[in-house]
Design an enzyme around this catalytic site. Sequence first.
Site, mmCIF file in Angstrom:
data_model
loop_
_atom_site.group_PDB
_atom_site.id
_atom_site.type_symbol
_atom_site.label_atom_id
_atom_site.label_comp_id
_atom_site.label_asym_id
_atom_site.label_seq_id
_atom_site.Cartn_x
_atom_site.Cartn_y
_atom_site.Cartn_z
ATOM 1 N N HIS A 70 0.820 -1.218 0.000
ATOM 2 C CA HIS A 70 0.000 0.000 0.000
ATOM 3 C C HIS A 70 0.855 1.269 0.000
ATOM 4 O O HIS A 70 0.333 2.377 -0.106
ATOM 5 C CB HIS A 70 -0.988 -0.006 1.179
ATOM 6 C CG HIS A 70 -0.393 0.298 2.508
ATOM 7 N ND1 HIS A 70 -0.102 -0.673 3.444
ATOM 8 C CD2 HIS A 70 -0.043 1.468 3.085
ATOM 9 C CE1 HIS A 70 0.392 -0.116 4.528
ATOM 10 N NE2 HIS A 70 0.448 1.188 4.341
ATOM 11 N N ASP A 113 -0.348 -7.644 1.521
ATOM 12 C CA ASP A 113 0.205 -6.276 1.571
ATOM 13 C C ASP A 113 1.731 -6.344 1.669
ATOM 14 O O ASP A 113 2.326 -6.098 2.719
ATOM 15 C CB ASP A 113 -0.387 -5.532 2.775
ATOM 16 C CG ASP A 113 -0.082 -4.045 2.748
ATOM 17 O OD1 ASP A 113 0.442 -3.558 1.724
ATOM 18 O OD2 ASP A 113 -0.374 -3.367 3.753
ATOM 19 N N SER A 207 4.431 2.131 8.058
ATOM 20 C CA SER A 207 4.029 1.068 7.146
ATOM 21 C C SER A 207 5.226 0.607 6.327
ATOM 22 O O SER A 207 6.020 1.414 5.849
ATOM 23 C CB SER A 207 2.938 1.571 6.193
ATOM 24 O OG SER A 207 1.730 1.784 6.877
#
Length: 257
Positions: A70, A113, A207
């Site tokens: 992402h 992801d 992230s």
Amino acid sequence: MALSTLQRNLPVVLAINLLTFLSGKIIGGREAVPHSHPYIAYLWINTTEKTKKKCGGFLVHEDFVLTAAHCWRRSITVILGARDIDEQEMTQQVIPIRKAIPHPYFKRKSFNDIMLLQLEKKAKLNAEVSLLKLPSGHSQVTPGMVCSLAGWGCIDQNISTSKLHEVQLEIQKDKECLSHFKRPYDSTTKICVGNPKEKKYGLQGDSGSPLVSKNVAQGIVSYGKMEGTPPNIYTRISSFLCWIKTTMKLFKLQGQD
């Protein structure tokens, strides 16, 4: 940061913290010893969005960084060997990416992801820049284990930092995430991380950063609740070893290294 600068940036900072994947936090942690995480990568992401996007990652080969899918954008530059990302440190290696390769079955915020970034050139390995080991196929983290996470996210609500911070996080039972999230939770590809009784977590701009146990990458920061309360979801790296190794080999065979 000067007060006037903070005041000018405050609206942006507040906006960033309202969006799950556009900012970052290492909450309840501490500043990391300089270059104690030599595998860590800062992803400088150029975007036309009003809010600045940033992510972490980690070096798994001289010319490949592993991160979260992402975090994908058309223009990404990788910074290795950094302690303070606002400084031009002699230890830093700034390398554009040649190719971003998200998992082919990635579905935003929910499945697979994970992403490889092929660098334009090989990183120079030294004391400040080194590789992080991938887990073996049978390697597993279990509830109660404590792992480390490092990143350049906020250190408290609306308080940013340019220096690398770290935090220790406890692996949770799958049922904690099954009850905490409405979206599907698959324990074969995800790890539930962060004790809900402790104000310690990493999220958002962290992230793509690795969850590390005994110098081995076990997870990748993926997503969590908007308010940031633990537990959070990490991608389980051991489930994607075949894809990681096959993809790196394929791009090398294509003569793109």
